[in-house]
Design an enzyme around this catalytic site. Structure first.
Site, PDB file in Angstrom:
ATOM      1  N   SER A  54      -2.780  -7.755   3.183  1.00  0.00           N
ATOM      2  CA  SER A  54      -3.029  -7.554   4.620  1.00  0.00           C
ATOM      3  C   SER A  54      -3.451  -8.867   5.269  1.00  0.00           C
ATOM      4  O   SER A  54      -3.084  -9.165   6.412  1.00  0.00           O
ATOM      5  CB  SER A  54      -4.136  -6.524   4.842  1.00  0.00           C
ATOM      6  OG  SER A  54      -3.782  -5.294   4.280  1.00  0.00           O
ATOM      7  N   ARG A  62      -1.824  -6.053  -8.267  1.00  0.00           N
ATOM      8  CA  ARG A  62      -0.692  -6.912  -7.937  1.00  0.00           C
ATOM      9  C   ARG A  62      -0.467  -7.977  -8.998  1.00  0.00           C
ATOM     10  O   ARG A  62       0.653  -8.293  -9.348  1.00  0.00           O
ATOM     11  CB  ARG A  62      -0.930  -7.611  -6.589  1.00  0.00           C
ATOM     12  CG  ARG A  62      -0.833  -6.693  -5.408  1.00  0.00           C
ATOM     13  CD  ARG A  62      -1.339  -7.353  -4.173  1.00  0.00           C
ATOM     14  NE  ARG A  62      -2.755  -7.696  -4.332  1.00  0.00           N
ATOM     15  CZ  ARG A  62      -3.541  -8.134  -3.375  1.00  0.00           C
ATOM     16  NH1 ARG A  62      -3.046  -8.327  -2.179  1.00  0.00           N
ATOM     17  NH2 ARG A  62      -4.808  -8.389  -3.589  1.00  0.00           N
ATOM     18  N   HIS A  86       0.841  -1.211   0.000  1.00  0.00           N
ATOM     19  CA  HIS A  86       0.000   0.000   0.000  1.00  0.00           C
ATOM     20  C   HIS A  86       0.873   1.256   0.000  1.00  0.00           C
ATOM     21  O   HIS A  86       0.596   2.219  -0.715  1.00  0.00           O
ATOM     22  CB  HIS A  86      -0.880   0.055   1.264  1.00  0.00           C
ATOM     23  CG  HIS A  86      -1.901  -1.031   1.378  1.00  0.00           C
ATOM     24  ND1 HIS A  86      -1.999  -1.839   2.480  1.00  0.00           N
ATOM     25  CD2 HIS A  86      -2.891  -1.421   0.530  1.00  0.00           C
ATOM     26  CE1 HIS A  86      -3.007  -2.682   2.320  1.00  0.00           C
ATOM     27  NE2 HIS A  86      -3.556  -2.459   1.140  1.00  0.00           N
ATOM     28  N   LYS A 134     -16.433  -7.037   5.661  1.00  0.00           N
ATOM     29  CA  LYS A 134     -15.482  -7.821   6.461  1.00  0.00           C
ATOM     30  C   LYS A 134     -15.360  -7.185   7.857  1.00  0.00           C
ATOM     31  O   LYS A 134     -15.458  -5.965   8.000  1.00  0.00           O
ATOM     32  CB  LYS A 134     -14.086  -7.791   5.825  1.00  0.00           C
ATOM     33  CG  LYS A 134     -14.031  -8.107   4.350  1.00  0.00           C
ATOM     34  CD  LYS A 134     -12.629  -7.839   3.812  1.00  0.00           C
ATOM     35  CE  LYS A 134     -12.642  -7.333   2.393  1.00  0.00           C
ATOM     36  NZ  LYS A 134     -11.347  -6.811   1.927  1.00  0.00           N
TER      37      LYS A 134
HETATM   38  O1  PNS Z   1      -8.486  -2.664   0.281  1.00  0.00           O
HETATM   39  P1  PNS Z   1      -9.675  -3.284  -0.366  1.00  0.00           P
HETATM   40  O2  PNS Z   1     -10.480  -4.076   0.641  1.00  0.00           O
HETATM   41  O3  PNS Z   1      -9.314  -4.094  -1.585  1.00  0.00           O
HETATM   42  O4  PNS Z   1     -10.591  -2.056  -0.861  1.00  0.00           O
HETATM   43  C1  PNS Z   1     -11.846  -2.279  -1.448  1.00  0.00           C
HETATM   44  C2  PNS Z   1     -12.633  -0.961  -1.566  1.00  0.00           C
HETATM   45  C3  PNS Z   1     -12.715  -0.264  -0.237  1.00  0.00           C
HETATM   46  C4  PNS Z   1     -11.948  -0.042  -2.551  1.00  0.00           C
HETATM   47  C5  PNS Z   1     -14.049  -1.324  -2.111  1.00  0.00           C
HETATM   48  O5  PNS Z   1     -14.584  -2.369  -1.352  1.00  0.00           O
HETATM   49  C6  PNS Z   1     -14.992  -0.128  -2.067  1.00  0.00           C
HETATM   50  O6  PNS Z   1     -14.841   0.798  -2.828  1.00  0.00           O
HETATM   51  N1  PNS Z   1     -15.973  -0.188  -1.146  1.00  0.00           N
HETATM   52  C7  PNS Z   1     -16.910   0.892  -0.900  1.00  0.00           C
HETATM   53  C8  PNS Z   1     -18.260   0.584  -1.558  1.00  0.00           C
HETATM   54  C9  PNS Z   1     -18.108   0.751  -3.052  1.00  0.00           C
HETATM   55  O7  PNS Z   1     -17.903   1.849  -3.525  1.00  0.00           O
HETATM   56  N2  PNS Z   1     -18.197  -0.392  -3.770  1.00  0.00           N
HETATM   57  C10 PNS Z   1     -17.891  -0.448  -5.187  1.00  0.00           C
HETATM   58  C11 PNS Z   1     -19.116  -0.360  -6.030  1.00  0.00           C
HETATM   59  S1  PNS Z   1     -18.656  -0.879  -7.628  1.00  0.00           S
END
Ligand code: PNS
Length: 167
Positions: A128, A90, A17, A41
């Site tokens: 993570s 990644r 990150h 989660k």
């Molecule tokens: O670090 P991560 O868990 O891979 O991040 C995922 C994240 C936070 C970017 C994604 O889950 C997200 O954007 N969640 C907020 C809700 C949202 O906007 N969902 C996407 C709709 S297409």
């Protein structure tokens, strides 16, 4: 002013990150790292803890701001006045999900584009989840996360285990 949001769970922030944060901060005037609070989660660290850790490990990068958010990433990006969202890729296994998310996000907010940075090779394996698993077996995580994170993970995992034993 060129502004981007890098949304994620950051539970906890890893060197992978941090690599994306440094490289994307160099491309924009301001980078807002958005810490998702309403994930499906159950995180190891609270949103406040994740924000504080991120603040600690990015304090040397002057154009980075750390904020918690809930709801949709694109709505958060819009509220920050960002034109871009940043995500790290990644491996090919990330691609399907990230492509689908960026295309959906673009339909939700056509003014906000997602920029993908390929994770530096040395962190391509890193997540993570893996870090938390290694730490739960008292493994050495110093190659995966910044120093500021190490003690905090062991303490958290210890607290979690003793809570579970009491149940
Ligand atoms: O670090 P991560 O868990 O891979 O991040 C995922 C994240 C936070 C970017 C994604 O889950 C997200 O954007 N969640 C907020 C809700 C949202 O906007 N969902 C996407 C709709 S297409």
């Amino acid at each position: 002013m060129r502004k981007a949001v890098y949304p994620g769970s950051f539970d906890p922030v890893t060197f992978g990150h941090l690599d994306i944060i440094r490289r994307s901060a160099a491309l924009v005037d301001e980078l807002v790292v958005g810490v998702l609070t309403n994930s499906a989660k159950t995180p190891l660290f609270s949103a406040e803890e994740r924000v504080n850790i991120l603040k600690d490990v990015t304090k040397d990068i002057s154009n980075v701001r750390i904020m918690a958010f809930n709801g949709l990433s694109v709505e958060f990006a819009k509220s920050c006045g960002a034109q871009f969202m940043v995500r790290g890729l990644r491996a090919i296994t990330d691609f399907d999900y990230e492509l689908q998310m960026s295309q959906t996000n673009r339909i939700l907010q056509s003014g906000i584009d997602t920029i993908f940075l390929s994770t530096s090779l040395e962190y391509a394996y890193l997540s993570s989840t893996t870090v938390k698993e290694i730490a739960s077996y008292h493994g050495d995580i110093s190659k995966f996360v910044p120093e500021e994170v190490i003690d905090r993970i062991y303490i958290k995992i210890g607290e979690k285990k003793s809570k579970k034993n009491k149940e």
